[in-house]
Write a protein that holds these residues in place. Sequence first.
Motif, mmCIF file in Angstrom:
data_model
loop_
_atom_site.group_PDB
_atom_site.id
_atom_site.type_symbol
_atom_site.label_atom_id
_atom_site.label_comp_id
_atom_site.label_asym_id
_atom_site.label_seq_id
_atom_site.Cartn_x
_atom_site.Cartn_y
_atom_site.Cartn_z
ATOM 1 N N UNK A 226 0.840 -1.197 0.000
ATOM 2 C CA UNK A 226 0.000 0.000 0.000
ATOM 3 C C UNK A 226 0.874 1.245 0.000
ATOM 4 N N UNK A 227 0.396 2.289 -0.657
ATOM 5 C CA UNK A 227 1.148 3.545 -0.680
ATOM 6 C C UNK A 227 0.638 4.483 -1.746
ATOM 7 N N UNK A 228 1.506 5.374 -2.180
ATOM 8 C CA UNK A 228 1.198 6.331 -3.238
ATOM 9 C C UNK A 228 2.159 6.080 -4.394
ATOM 10 N N UNK A 229 1.618 5.931 -5.591
ATOM 11 C CA UNK A 229 2.476 5.701 -6.754
ATOM 12 C C UNK A 229 2.787 7.016 -7.454
ATOM 13 N N UNK A 230 4.002 7.108 -7.939
ATOM 14 C CA UNK A 230 4.393 8.223 -8.803
ATOM 15 C C UNK A 230 5.539 7.747 -9.684
ATOM 16 N N UNK B 297 10.531 6.715 -6.968
ATOM 17 C CA UNK B 297 9.681 7.894 -6.837
ATOM 18 C C UNK B 297 8.412 7.573 -6.050
ATOM 19 N N UNK B 298 7.869 6.375 -6.222
ATOM 20 C CA UNK B 298 6.712 5.976 -5.426
ATOM 21 C C UNK B 298 7.099 5.846 -3.948
ATOM 22 N N UNK B 299 8.337 5.450 -3.684
ATOM 23 C CA UNK B 299 8.813 5.403 -2.306
ATOM 24 C C UNK B 299 8.850 6.783 -1.678
ATOM 25 N N UNK B 300 9.312 7.780 -2.437
ATOM 26 C CA UNK B 300 9.328 9.163 -1.939
ATOM 27 C C UNK B 300 7.902 9.640 -1.670
ATOM 28 N N UNK C 244 18.817 13.770 -9.246
ATOM 29 C CA UNK C 244 17.433 13.339 -9.083
ATOM 30 C C UNK C 244 16.552 14.419 -8.455
ATOM 31 N N UNK C 245 17.048 15.624 -8.236
ATOM 32 C CA UNK C 245 16.305 16.597 -7.431
ATOM 33 C C UNK C 245 14.931 16.917 -8.010
ATOM 34 N N UNK C 246 14.861 17.203 -9.293
ATOM 35 C CA UNK C 246 13.566 17.561 -9.877
ATOM 36 C C UNK C 246 12.573 16.406 -9.745
ATOM 37 N N UNK C 247 13.050 15.184 -9.979
ATOM 38 C CA UNK C 247 12.164 14.027 -9.883
ATOM 39 C C UNK C 247 11.732 13.778 -8.442
ATOM 40 N N UNK D 214 12.821 4.401 1.507
ATOM 41 C CA UNK D 214 12.690 2.999 1.123
ATOM 42 C C UNK D 214 11.932 2.924 -0.197
ATOM 43 N N UNK D 215 12.436 2.141 -1.135
ATOM 44 C CA UNK D 215 11.750 2.030 -2.421
ATOM 45 C C UNK D 215 10.401 1.348 -2.236
#
Length: 315
Positions: free
Chosen positions: A81-85, A144-147, A175-178, A304-305
């Motif tokens: 479970x989480x947020x995807x990006x 990115x989904x981990x962030x 990776x800053x912009x992403x 964490x990824x």
Amino acid sequence: MATTNPASELPAVTLPTITLGQVPAGLVAELTDAGLDVEALWNHLTLALLEDVPPGETDTTSAATIADETRASGVFGAREAGVVSGLGVAALVFHAVMGDTVDITDRVPDGTRVEAGDVVMRVSGPARGLLTAERTALNFASHLSGVSTATMHWVDALQGTGAQVLDTRKTLPGWRALQKYAVRMGGGVNHRFGLNDMAMVKDNHVIAAGGVVPALEAIRARFPGLPVEVEVTDLDQLRDLLEVGCERILLDNMSNETMAEAVRLTAGRAVLEASGGLTLERAREVGATGVDFISVGALTHSVKVFDLGLDLDED
């Protein structure tokens, strides 16, 4: 003694020469509207793909096991479970490898909250290309989904307090912009992007300038109109800054009680940001002190990824 590279005897499975101009215009527009520099992103993911298949080399496993004409389809699935990006970035990776021979459907919007087992994207195309692109696409989307998921946890913890979670410049190089995009997708707020769009006076600047007020005044004189934030470690420094109208103040490594007093003294005259030594378990208590923002380096520097996977259909 010279050795023979077995890959040279196999059908080529090298990355085709795809240009950004061959990518669907809608995807390019989507990523641009999201605040990403698509040309820079294209160069970034191209370098990532070349780590797997250098120029003149081949995807040896796919070359040996999959016939030229084989097509396949499969799904990107969330395994927690989480947020995807980063799904749009993953789509761009597949297009970089296969051009318009890949079809991507059922992609959920970045920022979507998902449960384990949810399908977030479907892909179909040449089987070799799918598997050549798989790891790079997953590397981008999983990180990115981990962030975004980490940010979501802080947003949820702060719900109802009035405080918002901020990212920092503690990002992976390149990776800053992403990563900042992923923070936004998780419901967080971006702090300054670089050293030029906001001045931030920290402890070493204070030492060099001779105090918080001299540092603030030096920036105002040199860069009038530039937003300035000044870090303080005690309430005396806070009082000094309030007297000269500092509009944004960072409360560094303060106790909850001291931050609550800082909020009382400030009385809305400046934006207050809490930073240093903060944990998710403590988030709600800090938000309840009345600060406006909580900045969290861990959103990007040690995240964490998120567990995403690509599973090809068996039929």
